[in-house]
Enzyme design. Structure first.
Site, short mmCIF file in Angstrom:
data_model
loop_
_atom_site.label_atom_id
_atom_site.label_comp_id
_atom_site.label_asym_id
_atom_site.label_seq_id
_atom_site.Cartn_x
_atom_site.Cartn_y
_atom_site.Cartn_z
N GLU A 50 -33.30 -35.92 -3.72
CA GLU A 50 -32.97 -36.17 -2.31
C GLU A 50 -33.83 -35.25 -1.47
O GLU A 50 -33.73 -34.03 -1.60
CB GLU A 50 -31.52 -35.77 -2.02
CG GLU A 50 -30.46 -36.64 -2.56
CD GLU A 50 -29.07 -36.05 -2.23
OE1 GLU A 50 -28.96 -35.16 -1.36
OE2 GLU A 50 -28.12 -36.47 -2.88
N ASP A 61 -23.70 -29.45 7.31
CA ASP A 61 -24.26 -28.47 6.39
C ASP A 61 -23.72 -27.07 6.62
O ASP A 61 -23.54 -26.62 7.74
CB ASP A 61 -25.79 -28.45 6.51
CG ASP A 61 -26.41 -29.70 5.90
OD1 ASP A 61 -26.09 -29.97 4.72
OD2 ASP A 61 -27.15 -30.40 6.59
#
Lengths: 265, 399
Positions: A50, A61
């Site tokens: 990814e 995140d």
């Protein structure tokens, strides 16, 4: 025609193991070092990559990926560098881009997928694209034959889960817990029950991410999932290493150890 | 509360609005949208909120005619809707009390909020104290320094203030951090968003809680001058005070709606927060609207002398009102805002918030354009106590 990513899951299934999926933001620690690190991780046994599109406002995140994205953005990483990384890695293993929605919209939805495809990428993980906002995305990804990877959360209702996986392809990304990316001391118990719920609605492979960082955790997840996603742990090794070669050696070692842990009885 | 300009797709305003959020938040957003819808149709809720506004906020807020200020604005009649006189000193309390009541209805015990200038943080801390809720306020580290007085106010009110050290360390990063907290603690926590941005239902819900400004002001203007105003003016950062006063006038086609954005050092300089004037359509913080962004879709840092307008996004309904031509948006520079700030202080004895001074600068321009027969209604959204230090520095007054 199936994508490289879809073929990978057919192969790992026949090998009776989970696939190891690694995440790094493009341009981190630098454009060249990112590609070198990914190649080392692939030598260590990573099955698919990814590639993160670093973004200014990464609400999904935790601190590790935020810091890596900031490092990358300071060096001017943009769509060009992301697609360059896809091109450099796609000959080795299947690649997907993981990105927040706005960079796609800015680049142009159709153009983004066309460029992804021409650089050898298989699909895109879109953590903040809801199914309700996916109209143009569904059309373009069908036209370009790219995988649409949606994230499912432990809080997603069964009814909604069916709606989302119905539009997904490649694999379904199961978020192991309610929270942001980052390493955790244990994999949340909600991960297995979420995978079980997803399997009642789809035949697609299911990969588990968020908080998986050690071989022991990867082994545990591999017993019930088709893929194990590791991101922050690799990034942290690169951040903590004193030299470039030390970082490369450490991420390769972690990839090797994770990969060895993915077998099933 | 569907209005004629809202799209049939819930939570959208033409192509704007919607939900661009992690899947983990969808359940909470659905729960909130339902709670808001039920409360909107529940007379008991409406009575409870109206009573709080009467006995706690100090509503209705009054209308003040600014006759001496008007001499500098082409002689037009200038009517000020005095949201600065609300408890906590700005319009923010309208939304905060509404959402705090919803929080209790949803059975949640903890609220989190973001704040830039500190006005929304103070209002949130106030409501939390009043209703016995735990309150955590995220505030960019830069802003905690610029607005240290408001940090102290929040702490006195029992809130925990978390300085955010990521990114540009301002409002947008405080929102990012609040959203991360919410993703993690959504079971127990309500995110009390302070403006008409963010994912559905926030733009609609926050607007509905602020509509009281326009509803009161429309009736007060009719009573005072016997007709509707020619124009309604308000400053626009995220756009909550503006949509609150605009919305009840949307069907009055002859009333111009004018939003004044923060032009900073001038839109051409790139150092500004004029999102509609100088930005482009994009997605930020869960909604599609105008955004200040670069060619890669990265958010560009905004600049304004006013911390409360220093935000690179804007509410999606404003984006739509702009595109369909129902509202106009203009940029006011830092210097123009500070001139209007000084003029309001010295002609009317009212120290406005620097945010609000942008609307007052707009009134000077529009008043001159429309002349002495015009009636302008301006939302005096907040008082300037919090800005005394910034203003003193700007005007060279030693502290």
């Amino acid at each position: 025609m199936s994508t490289a990513l879809e073929e990978l899951f057919i192969r790992t299934k026949s090998e009776n193991r989970a696939a190891l999926i690694a995440y790094l933001p493009a341009g981190f620690p630098s454009q060249r070092q990112c590609i070198d690190a990914l190649k080392a991780m692939i030598e260590g046994g990573v099955d698919a990559v990814e590639i993160g599109f670093p973004y200014s406002d990464p609400v999904m995140d935790g601190p590790v990926i935020q810091e890596a994205a900031e490092t990358s953005l300071r060096q001017g990483t943009g769509a060009k560098e992301v697609f360059e990384t896809v091109a450099a890695i796609s000959d080795l293993v299947p690649t997907v881009i993981m990105t927040y929605w706005n960079p796609i919209e800015r680049f142009g939805v159709d153009n983004f997928l066309k460029t992804l495809k021409s650089n050898g990428g298989s699909g895109v993980i879109t953590p903040d694209l809801t199914i309700e906002e996916s109209t143009s995305w569904l059309e373009s990804s069908a036209e370009h034959n790219t995988n649409r990877i949606y994230v499912i959360a432990p809080s997603t209702s069964d009814e909604r889960l069916r709606k989302v996986v119905d539009k997904a392809s490649g694999f379904v990304y199961a978020a192991s817990l309610m929270g942001v990316t980052g390493t955790r001391t244990a994999v949340s118990s909600s991960a297995q029950s979420l995978v079980t719920r997803i399997r009642t609605s789809t035949e697609l492979p299911v990969a588990v991410g968020l908080g998986v960082s050690t071989p022991a955790q990867a082994h545990e997840v591999a017993q019930y999932a088709d893929g194990v996603i590791v991101g922050s742990a690799f990034i942290r090794l690169l951040q903590e290493s004193a030299t470039e070669s030390e970082g490369i050696a450490k991420v390769k070692e972690l990839a090797t150890n994770l990969r060895e842990a993915l077998g099933r009885p | 509360m569907a209005t004629p300009i809202e799209s049939e797709i819930i939570g959208h305003f033409g192509p704007y609005g919607g939900r661009f959020v992690p899947e983990a938040l969808i359940g909470a957003l659905d729960e909130l949208a339902l709670a808001h819808e039920v409360a909107s149709n529940d007379p008991l809720f409406q009575v409870e909120l109206a009573e709080l506004h009467r006995t706690y906020t100090g509503r209705p807020s009054i209308l003040t005619e600014a006759k001496r200020f008007a001499e500098h604005a082409g002689g037009a009649r200038i009517l000020l809707k005095r949201e600065d006189l609300n408890h906590t000193g700005s319009h923010k309390i309208n939304n905060v009390l509404g959402q705090a009541l919803l929080t209790k209805r949803m059975g949640k015990k903890r609220i989190i909020a973001e704040t830039g200038a500190g006005q929304h943080g103070v209002a949130s801390a106030t409501a939390a104290a009043l209703m016995g809720l735990e309150c955590v306020v995220y505030m960019g580290e830069e802003d905690t320094k610029r607005q240290s007085l408001n940090v102290a106010r929040m702490k006195l009110l029992g809130a925990q203030v978390v300085p955010v050290t990521q990114g540009s360390r301002t409002l947008k990063d405080a929102i990012n951090e609040a959203m991360r907290d919410w993703v993690t603690n959504v079971e127990t926590t309500h995110y009390l968003l302070g403006t008409v941005a963010g994912p559905h239902p926030f733009p609609t819900m926050v607007r509905d809680f602020h509509r009281i400004i326009g509803i009161e002001a429309r009736a007060q203007t009719l009573e005072l001058v016997g007709r509707l105003p020619d124009a309604v003016l308000a400053c626009v950062g995220g756009g909550s005070n503006a949509i609150g006063i605009f919305h009840p006038f949307i069907d009055d086609k002859d009333v111009r709606l004018i939003g004044l954005e923060a032009g900073g050092c001038g839109v051409a300089s790139g150092l500004h927060a004029a999102t509609i004037t100088g930005g482009s359509p994009g997605v930020l913080h869960g909604t599609r609207s105008y955004v200040l962004q670069d060619e890669n879709g990265q958010t560009v840092e905004s600049h304004s002398i006013s911390a409360g307008l220093d935000y690179p996004g804007v509410g999606p309904e404003h984006a739509y009102l702009h595109d369909i031509g129902r509202a106009e948006y203009r940029a006011i520079t830092d210097d123009q805002a500070m001139q209007a700030f000084e003029l309001m202080c010295k002609t009317e004895g009212i120290i406005p918030a620097i945010e609000t001074a942008h609307a007052l600068a707009g009134a000077i321009h529009i008043g001159k354009e429309l002349g002495p027969d015009a009636v302008l209604l301006i939302n005096l959204s907040g008082r300037g106590d919090k800005d005394v230090q910034t203003a003193a520095e700007y005007f060279g007054i030693p502290l």
